[in-house]
Write an enzyme that holds these catalytic residues in place. Structure first.
Site, PDB file in Angstrom:
ATOM      1  N   GLU A 143      -5.958 -17.349  15.373  1.00  0.00           N
ATOM      2  CA  GLU A 143      -7.423 -17.385  15.400  1.00  0.00           C
ATOM      3  C   GLU A 143      -8.032 -15.996  15.611  1.00  0.00           C
ATOM      4  O   GLU A 143      -9.194 -15.784  15.259  1.00  0.00           O
ATOM      5  CB  GLU A 143      -7.908 -18.377  16.471  1.00  0.00           C
ATOM      6  CG  GLU A 143      -7.602 -19.821  16.062  1.00  0.00           C
ATOM      7  CD  GLU A 143      -7.889 -20.857  17.132  1.00  0.00           C
ATOM      8  OE1 GLU A 143      -8.192 -21.999  16.766  1.00  0.00           O
ATOM      9  OE2 GLU A 143      -7.782 -20.542  18.349  1.00  0.00           O
ATOM     10  N   ASP A 161      -7.907 -30.196  10.245  1.00  0.00           N
ATOM     11  CA  ASP A 161      -7.305 -31.541  10.113  1.00  0.00           C
ATOM     12  C   ASP A 161      -8.370 -32.575  10.471  1.00  0.00           C
ATOM     13  O   ASP A 161      -9.465 -32.206  10.891  1.00  0.00           O
ATOM     14  CB  ASP A 161      -6.095 -31.677  11.058  1.00  0.00           C
ATOM     15  CG  ASP A 161      -6.497 -31.468  12.513  1.00  0.00           C
ATOM     16  OD1 ASP A 161      -6.407 -30.322  12.987  1.00  0.00           O
ATOM     17  OD2 ASP A 161      -6.960 -32.430  13.153  1.00  0.00           O
TER      18      ASP A 161
END
Ligand code: ADE
Length: 231
Positions: free
Chosen positions: A13, A197
Site C-alpha cells: 500500500e 475483493d
C-alpha cells in the site's frame, strides 16, 4: 505548511508512494520505519502500520506526536459491501465505525462504547479535494461509511450484517482506529480505499490477486490530492 502523513497498512500500500517520494530519510521508531521526504513542495511522512486496528492506532499516533504531521491521509484496499463497488473502484469514507466492537450486552448499539461515537466523520475539506481530483480526472469515486474490524471478512453473511448494521459501503481493518486517534488529537484525516475483493467466499483469492493493482490505484489518487492540499 505542516507535514502531511500518508499511511497504509501493508508494504504494497505504500510502495507506490515511496517510488514517487524525494529526499527520503528513513527513521526507525516503535518497531517500524517512517519515511520522511518531499512530494513537490510538500513535506510528507509515509509509513505502513502492519495489519489491524492496534498497529494502525500506534502508527497514526507516532505520525502525529513524534513526526508532527498536521494532516493524515490513509491509502489502501478494502472489501466491497455495496454491489456498485467493483474491484479497482475507489471509495472514500465519510465516516468510519468499528464493526467488531460489541458491548451490546449492556444495551449499547454495535460499535459504541461510552464516551466514543459509533461513526467518526472524516475531514470535509480533504473529501472535497478528493472530489475535485475525481472530477478533473474523470475517475469514479464513491463516498460512504467504511466499517473496520480485526477480521478479514470472507463471508457473505458477515458482510451483509456489517452492511446492514452500519450502513457501510466497504470494510477493512484499520480506518476506524486511525479515525479514533486523529479525532482525539484534532488532526484532519482522510481514508481512501480501492476495492480488492468483495468480502465473500472468493475474497482470499481476489485479495491476493488484486492487492497490488488496487493499492496502486489508491496511492496514485492520494498523490494527486497531496499536490492540491493548501494550508
Ligand atoms: N481489506 C481488503 N479486503 C478485506 C476484507 N475482505 N476484509 C477485511 N479487510 C479487507
Amino acid at each position: 505548511m505542516g507535514k502531511i502523513a500518508i499511511m497504509g497498512a501493508m508494504p504494497e500500500e505504500i510502495d507506490p508512494l515511496l517510488a514517487k517520494l524525494e529526499n527520503v530519510k528513513e527513521n526507525g521508531y516503535g518497531a517500524n520505519i517512517y519515511y520522511e521526504g518531499s512530494y513537490g513542495s510538500k513535506e510528507v511522512v509515509v509509513a505502513y502500520s502492519k495489519i489491524g486496528k492496534v498497529f494502525a492506532a500506534l502508527t497514526a499516533t507516532i505520525l502525529i506526536e513524534k513526526f508532527g504531521c498536521e494532516k493524515l491521509l490513509f491509502s489502501g484496499v478494502a472489501g466491497a459491501i455495496s454491489d456498485d463497488l467493483k474491484i479497482g473502484d475507489l471509495v472514500i469514507a465519510d465516516g468510519l465505525c468499528q464493526h467488531d466492537l460489541d458491548i451490546t450486552a449492556f444495551g449499547h448499539p454495535y460499535g459504541y462504547v461510552p464516551e466514543g461515537e459509533v461513526c467518526i466523520p472524516t475531514d470535509v475539506n480533504l473529501r472535497n479535494i478528493a472530489k475535485q481530483v475525481a472530477k478533473e480526472k474523470d475517475i469514479k469515486l464513491k463516498e460512504g461509511v467504511i466499517a473496520t474490524g480485526d477480521q478479514f471478512v470472507a463471508s457473505f453473511e458477515r458482510k451483509e450484517w456489517v452492511g446492514k448494521t452500519f450502513k457501510a459501503s466497504a470494510l477493512e481493518m484499520e480506518g476506524a482506529s486511525v479515525a479514533v486517534v486523529c479525532n482525539a488529537l484534532n488532526v484532519p484525516f482522510f481514508i481512501l480505499r480501492a476495492i480488492s475483493d468483495s468480502a465473500d467466499m472468493d475474497a482470499g483469492f481476489d485479495f491476493d490477486a488484486f492487492l497490488e493493482s488496487s493499492a496502486k490505484v489508491s496511492a496514485e489518487f492520494i498523490l494527486e490530492m497531496v499536490g492540491r492540499i493548501e494550508e
